[in-house]
Design an enzyme around this catalytic site. Structure first.
Site, PDB file in Angstrom:
ATOM      1  CG  ASP A   1      -7.086  11.463 -25.650  1.00 34.61           C
ATOM      2  OD1 ASP A   1      -6.902  10.540 -26.462  1.00 34.61           O
ATOM      3  OD2 ASP A   1      -6.569  11.488 -24.514  1.00 34.61           O
ATOM      4  CG  PHE A   2     -11.308   6.544 -25.595  1.00 29.13           C
ATOM      5  CD1 PHE A   2     -12.687   6.633 -25.673  1.00 29.13           C
ATOM      6  CD2 PHE A   2     -10.744   5.476 -24.911  1.00 29.13           C
ATOM      7  CE1 PHE A   2     -13.504   5.672 -25.078  1.00 29.13           C
ATOM      8  CE2 PHE A   2     -11.541   4.508 -24.313  1.00 29.13           C
ATOM      9  CZ  PHE A   2     -12.923   4.603 -24.401  1.00 29.13           C
ATOM     10  CG  ASP A   3      -7.303   5.222 -23.445  1.00 35.45           C
ATOM     11  OD1 ASP A   3      -7.747   4.344 -22.701  1.00 35.45           O
ATOM     12  OD2 ASP A   3      -7.197   5.081 -24.676  1.00 35.45           O
TER      13      ASP A   3
ATOM     14  CG  ASP B   1      -4.985  12.209 -20.962  1.00 36.43           C
ATOM     15  OD1 ASP B   1      -5.150  11.871 -22.163  1.00 36.43           O
ATOM     16  OD2 ASP B   1      -4.463  11.458 -20.123  1.00 36.43           O
TER      17      ASP B   1
END
Length: 269
Positions: free
Chosen positions: A33-35, A215
């Protein structure tokens, strides 16, 4: 296979077992995932950047012949590709867009319903204009209502008006899902990050270990997709999750990625 949710264990507890698993594997498929995973969560989504340690670790792993790296994000595909270099695969809009093997695939139903998403986002720009710090992000296939900096007393107004707009312009074609201080608007289709990860994993050897790190609520389907044969790592607290392990923050993700590139595997020379 459905994986029962329980509090994930600290990742350090599982490193010896993961090392042994990787030593017997053909390779590693690392999905990120990124954020909130590679980049810390910030009030302004446009300001989100991966930490330098995460950027370097991803680049190193992406260059390893036996490692396939993929970023699977809720951001639009064009957006997330600009924020992190190196991975050979990118999935945007929670997997509704997938860039791999030199081409981009878009979920056909999402493409057809993009005009409805656009109408909802336009309506919300007007109806929520008076709400302090409320931001509407039109990602073409999906839309996001950011409430991270919205005064608590105004959150119920945001939720009500978002529901009204979706009911009016989306009907049964669109749905609302919840994330970390966001409302996600998208096509009501049985597709998400988990299905995208399964599609990506179908291209690698069955003897490849699949690791997914994320997250948010939208990452749970991806954890279910990789567990129990692969490894899910949740970034955050010890709330119940389909992931087996957890780390606290993007800084800990960087430490784990560095471990994968050195002592964790023999995959990176």
């Amino acid at each position: 296979m459905t994986v029962a949710q329980s509090p994930p264990r600290p990742l350090d507890d599982g490193l010896p077992q993961l090392r042994a698993t990787l030593e017997d594997a053909d390779g590693l498929l690392l999905c990120l995932d990124f954020d909130g995973t590679l980049a810390p969560i910030v009030d302004d989504p446009n300001a989100a950047v991966p930490s330098e340690r995460n950027r370097e670790a991803v680049a190193s792993l992406a260059a390893a012949p036996s490692v396939t790296t993929a970023v699977v994000s809720g951001r639009a595909l064009s957006d997330v590709r600009e924020r992190i270099d190196g991975p050979s695969i990118y999935a945007g809009n929670h997997g509704l867009e997938l860039a791999r093997r030199g081409s981009i695939a878009v979920h056909p139903v999402a493409r057809k319903r993009a005009a409805r998403v656009d109408r909802v986002c336009s309506a919300l720009e007007d109806s929520l204009a008076s709400v302090p710090n409320c931001r509407i992000e039109n990602k073409r296939l999906t839309g996001t209502v950011h409430v991270r900096s919205v005064p608590p007393a105004a959150e119920s107004v945001v939720r009500r008006r978002t529901r009204e707009a979706v009911d009016r312009f989306g009907g049964d074609a669109l749905e609302i899902s919840l994330g970390k201080r966001i409302l996600e608007i998208g096509p009501d289709v049985p597709w998400g990050k988990g299905q995208a990860v399964e599609l990506i994993a179908a291209d690698v050897s069955p003897e490849t270990v699949v690791v997914y790190i994320g997250d948010d609520v939208t990452d749970e389907s991806a954890f279910r997709a990789v567990e129990p044969d692969g490894v899910g790592v949740r970034v955050g607290n010890d709330d119940p999750s389909s992931a087996s392990y957890r780390v606290r923050a993007p800084a800990d993700v960087a430490a784990f990625l560095s471990w994968l590139g050195s002592t964790g595997t023999g995959l990176v020379e």
